[in-house]
Each structure stands twice: as C-alpha cells, then as structure tokens.
Write a protein that holds these residues in place. Structure first.
Motif, PDB file in Angstrom:
ATOM      1  N   LYS A  43       0.843  -1.187   0.000  1.00 48.35           N
ATOM      2  CA  LYS A  43       0.000   0.000   0.000  1.00 48.35           C
ATOM      3  C   LYS A  43       0.878   1.235   0.000  1.00 48.35           C
ATOM      4  CE  LYS A  43      -3.701  -0.095   2.660  1.00 48.35           C
ATOM      5  NZ  LYS A  43      -4.531  -0.184   3.870  1.00 48.35           N
ATOM      6  N   ALA A  44       0.316   2.302  -0.549  1.00 50.95           N
ATOM      7  CA  ALA A  44       1.024   3.576  -0.503  1.00 50.95           C
ATOM      8  C   ALA A  44       1.160   4.012   0.956  1.00 50.95           C
ATOM      9  CB  ALA A  44       0.266   4.630  -1.298  1.00 50.95           C
ATOM     10  N   ASP A  45       2.260   4.661   1.269  1.00 45.11           N
ATOM     11  CA  ASP A  45       2.448   5.194   2.610  1.00 45.11           C
ATOM     12  C   ASP A  45       1.409   6.281   2.881  1.00 45.11           C
ATOM     13  OD1 ASP A  45       4.614   3.504   2.890  1.00 45.11           O
ATOM     14  OD2 ASP A  45       6.084   5.040   2.370  1.00 45.11           O
ATOM     15  N   SER A  46       1.163   6.565   4.156  1.00 45.92           N
ATOM     16  CA  SER A  46       0.166   7.556   4.560  1.00 45.92           C
ATOM     17  C   SER A  46       0.812   8.704   5.322  1.00 45.92           C
ATOM     18  CB  SER A  46      -0.884   6.920   5.472  1.00 45.92           C
ATOM     19  OG  SER A  46      -1.648   5.989   4.783  1.00 45.92           O
ATOM     20  N   VAL A  47       0.148   9.851   5.246  1.00 51.37           N
ATOM     21  CA  VAL A  47       0.550  11.043   5.983  1.00 51.37           C
ATOM     22  C   VAL A  47      -0.657  11.493   6.805  1.00 51.37           C
ATOM     23  CG1 VAL A  47       1.206  13.477   5.760  1.00 51.37           C
ATOM     24  CG2 VAL A  47       2.236  11.764   4.264  1.00 51.37           C
ATOM     25  N   ILE A  48      -0.446  11.757   8.088  1.00 51.99           N
ATOM     26  CA  ILE A  48      -1.484  12.330   8.947  1.00 51.99           C
ATOM     27  C   ILE A  48      -0.902  13.579   9.600  1.00 51.99           C
ATOM     28  CG2 ILE A  48      -2.906  12.021  11.010  1.00 51.99           C
ATOM     29  CD1 ILE A  48      -3.158   9.083  10.318  1.00 51.99           C
ATOM     30  N   ILE A  49      -1.729  14.622   9.661  1.00 47.59           N
ATOM     31  CA  ILE A  49      -1.277  15.918  10.162  1.00 47.59           C
ATOM     32  C   ILE A  49      -2.118  16.341  11.359  1.00 47.59           C
ATOM     33  CG2 ILE A  49      -0.889  18.334   9.531  1.00 47.59           C
ATOM     34  CD1 ILE A  49      -1.289  16.924   6.524  1.00 47.59           C
ATOM     35  N   LEU A  50      -1.446  16.817  12.398  1.00 47.41           N
ATOM     36  CA  LEU A  50      -2.125  17.395  13.546  1.00 47.41           C
ATOM     37  C   LEU A  50      -2.033  18.914  13.401  1.00 47.41           C
ATOM     38  CD1 LEU A  50      -1.395  14.467  14.455  1.00 47.41           C
ATOM     39  CD2 LEU A  50      -1.232  15.387  16.761  1.00 47.41           C
ATOM     40  N   PRO A  51      -3.095  19.564  12.898  1.00 50.64           N
ATOM     41  CA  PRO A  51      -3.069  21.022  12.717  1.00 50.64           C
ATOM     42  C   PRO A  51      -3.355  21.743  14.042  1.00 50.64           C
ATOM     43  CG  PRO A  51      -4.747  19.983  11.322  1.00 50.64           C
ATOM     44  CD  PRO A  51      -4.281  18.976  12.316  1.00 50.64           C
ATOM     45  N   ILE A  52      -2.558  22.761  14.318  1.00 51.31           N
ATOM     46  CA  ILE A  52      -2.713  23.535  15.551  1.00 51.31           C
ATOM     47  C   ILE A  52      -2.827  25.011  15.188  1.00 51.31           C
ATOM     48  CG2 ILE A  52      -1.597  24.250  17.703  1.00 51.31           C
ATOM     49  CD1 ILE A  52      -0.165  21.513  17.689  1.00 51.31           C
ATOM     50  N   GLN A  53      -3.839  25.647  15.777  1.00 52.87           N
ATOM     51  CA  GLN A  53      -3.993  27.092  15.614  1.00 52.87           C
ATOM     52  C   GLN A  53      -4.443  27.661  16.956  1.00 52.87           C
ATOM     53  OE1 GLN A  53      -7.267  28.662  13.240  1.00 52.87           O
ATOM     54  NE2 GLN A  53      -5.867  30.197  12.388  1.00 52.87           N
ATOM     55  N   LEU A  80       0.469   8.895   0.319  1.00 51.52           N
ATOM     56  CA  LEU A  80       1.665   9.552  -0.181  1.00 51.52           C
ATOM     57  C   LEU A  80       1.897   9.093  -1.617  1.00 51.52           C
ATOM     58  CD1 LEU A  80       4.166  11.304   0.405  1.00 51.52           C
ATOM     59  CD2 LEU A  80       5.289   9.243   1.229  1.00 51.52           C
ATOM     60  N   PRO A  81       1.784  10.006  -2.598  1.00 50.77           N
ATOM     61  CA  PRO A  81       2.027   9.596  -3.983  1.00 50.77           C
ATOM     62  C   PRO A  81       3.456   9.071  -4.158  1.00 50.77           C
ATOM     63  CG  PRO A  81       0.982  11.758  -3.902  1.00 50.77           C
ATOM     64  CD  PRO A  81       1.378  11.403  -2.495  1.00 50.77           C
ATOM     65  N   GLU A  82       3.595   8.085  -5.017  1.00 48.11           N
ATOM     66  CA  GLU A  82       4.908   7.471  -5.251  1.00 48.11           C
ATOM     67  C   GLU A  82       5.919   8.527  -5.681  1.00 48.11           C
ATOM     68  OE1 GLU A  82       6.844   3.886  -7.913  1.00 48.11           O
ATOM     69  OE2 GLU A  82       4.681   3.907  -7.554  1.00 48.11           O
ATOM     70  N   GLY A  83       7.088   8.490  -5.059  1.00 46.34           N
ATOM     71  CA  GLY A  83       8.170   9.408  -5.399  1.00 46.34           C
ATOM     72  C   GLY A  83       8.128  10.738  -4.657  1.00 46.34           C
ATOM     73  N   GLU A  84       7.058  11.009  -3.912  1.00 51.08           N
ATOM     74  CA  GLU A  84       6.935  12.267  -3.163  1.00 51.08           C
ATOM     75  C   GLU A  84       7.550  12.109  -1.775  1.00 51.08           C
ATOM     76  OE1 GLU A  84       5.440  15.302  -3.834  1.00 51.08           O
ATOM     77  OE2 GLU A  84       4.858  14.761  -5.877  1.00 51.08           O
ATOM     78  N   GLN A  85       8.070  13.201  -1.253  1.00 50.79           N
ATOM     79  CA  GLN A  85       8.538  13.222   0.131  1.00 50.79           C
ATOM     80  C   GLN A  85       7.344  13.494   1.035  1.00 50.79           C
ATOM     81  OE1 GLN A  85      11.667  12.534   1.352  1.00 50.79           O
ATOM     82  NE2 GLN A  85      11.940  11.855  -0.757  1.00 50.79           N
ATOM     83  N   PRO A  86       7.249  12.827   2.185  1.00 54.41           N
ATOM     84  CA  PRO A  86       6.079  13.004   3.057  1.00 54.41           C
ATOM     85  C   PRO A  86       5.780  14.465   3.403  1.00 54.41           C
ATOM     86  CG  PRO A  86       7.378  11.146   3.803  1.00 54.41           C
ATOM     87  CD  PRO A  86       8.166  11.807   2.709  1.00 54.41           C
ATOM     88  N   ILE A  87       6.798  15.239   3.747  1.00 58.37           N
ATOM     89  CA  ILE A  87       6.563  16.634   4.149  1.00 58.37           C
ATOM     90  C   ILE A  87       6.016  17.473   2.993  1.00 58.37           C
ATOM     91  CG2 ILE A  87       8.884  17.533   3.681  1.00 58.37           C
ATOM     92  CD1 ILE A  87       8.609  18.991   6.466  1.00 58.37           C
ATOM     93  N   ALA A  88       6.319  17.083   1.772  1.00 58.56           N
ATOM     94  CA  ALA A  88       5.891  17.859   0.602  1.00 58.56           C
ATOM     95  C   ALA A  88       4.382  17.823   0.377  1.00 58.56           C
ATOM     96  CB  ALA A  88       6.613  17.362  -0.653  1.00 58.56           C
ATOM     97  N   VAL A  89       3.701  16.779   0.865  1.00 66.53           N
ATOM     98  CA  VAL A  89       2.252  16.672   0.630  1.00 66.53           C
ATOM     99  C   VAL A  89       1.429  17.329   1.735  1.00 66.53           C
ATOM    100  CG1 VAL A  89       2.524  14.578  -0.751  1.00 66.53           C
ATOM    101  CG2 VAL A  89       1.988  14.385   1.680  1.00 66.53           C
ATOM    102  N   VAL A  90       2.068  17.760   2.822  1.00 65.50           N
ATOM    103  CA  VAL A  90       1.331  18.349   3.940  1.00 65.50           C
ATOM    104  C   VAL A  90       0.504  19.567   3.493  1.00 65.50           C
ATOM    105  CG1 VAL A  90       1.575  19.514   6.182  1.00 65.50           C
ATOM    106  CG2 VAL A  90       2.837  17.392   5.711  1.00 65.50           C
TER     107      VAL A  90
END
Length: 184
Positions: A43-53, A80-90
């Motif tokens: 499976k494609a890797d996943s990114v989860i973000i904890l947004p704080i304001q 996470l699209p193939e070839g992308e860095q995780p931080i880049a998709v945030v």
C-alpha cells in the motif's frame, strides 16, 4: 524484505489497483524447507497531520468509513504519492481538508521522520505524522471545521475519546507525550 534464509519460490498472484497491490507468494522456510503460502498487500504510505492554531487542535468534518459503516472524526491525511517526500504533501492535504493555503502554515514539524510500519506482517505501508502550526490569522472556512480541541490534558483526553482511527490516536499520543516530556 525477506531474511536471507527465507526464499521466495514463486509469485502466484499479483493484483494491482491505484490503492494497493495484493500479492500471493510461496515462501520456503529455512529450517524444514517447508513451502508456505503467504499473502501480503503493498500500500502507498500515509501522511497524517495534527493542525494547531491558537492552542487548539483543528479537525475536518467527519468522513464516512465503509469498514465501520459510519462517519468518523479524523485528522487530515492521505496517501503519499509514489516518489513524493512526506513533508511535501502536507500543504496539499491541509488545503484539501481544511481549506488552508500554504502561506497560512507557520511551521511543519515531523513527528516520526522514519515512518511507522502500519501492519508489517501484512503490508509494507508506513505512516508519517506531522504537526502543522497555523498562523493565528489563518482563515479556516467554517464548513471545513469538524471539531476543535484545546491543547490541555482535558482537551486531549476528550479528543482521544472522539477518535476511532488508531493511527490518529497513536500520532496524537506520540505528540502529546513528547510535548509533555519536553515541558517537564
């Protein structure tokens, strides 16, 4: 990755979709030489973000989860699209799920730079977590807000009770424990 002692004898099935690849293989175990049927999912890797304001955790509206048969509250995230860095998709994820543009993000901090194995006995998927500190002036449209929780013991405890997603809960706890240790 197989141990040098384990050998893949053949791959008898490979079924691909945009979301995952199902693989059936025969593996030979090293001690007895027994051939085992083994199934796994890539499976494609996943990114989860904890947004704080402004000392609040912000969550998008609940999303329907077919496996649960109901809508659940989750942090913003995605594959996470193939070839992308995780931080880049945030920034892309935050714009899609909270209506926040990149200029409204003050800082992005990784929670786990190496990624966590989600289910290593069945899948190769990794989970990457990030904290996104939003500028206090960032405008989040009301229809993009599903919940806000104060960054306090009671707020985090309440949020943990509201989250069904194990990955979301794990990242929240990792962040909270790391944060608590650094403050003491």
């Amino acid at each position: 990755m197989n141990s040098p002692d384990w050998q893949t004898r053949d791959r008898f099935l490979e079924l691909r979709s945009p979301w995952l690849t199902l693989i059936g293989e025969h593996l030979q175990e090293p001690q007895q030489g027994q051939i085992l049927e083994y199934w796994r999912v890539e499976k494609a890797d996943s990114v989860i973000i904890l947004p704080i304001q402004s000392h609040q955790l912000i969550l998008p509206p609940p999303t329907y989860r077919p496996g649960l048969g109901k809508a659940t509250l989750d942090f913003p995230g995605g594959r996470l699209p193939e070839g992308e860095q995780p931080i880049a998709v945030v920034p892309t994820i935050l714009q899609r799920e909270l209506g926040v543009i990149a200029e409204e993000i003050a800082q992005i901090t990784p929670l786990n730079g190496q990624g966590w194995a989600v289910n290593s006995s069945f899948s190769n998927q990794k989970l990457y977590g990030f904290i996104a500190d939003l500028h206090s002036t960032a405008k989040i449209p009301a229809n993009f807000i599903g919940g806000t929780y104060p960054i306090t013991n009671l707020g985090v405890e309440s949020l943990l009770k509201s989250l069904t997603c194990l990955q979301c809960r794990a990242l929240l706890l990792e962040w909270w424990l790391t944060r608590s240790r650094s403050l003491s």
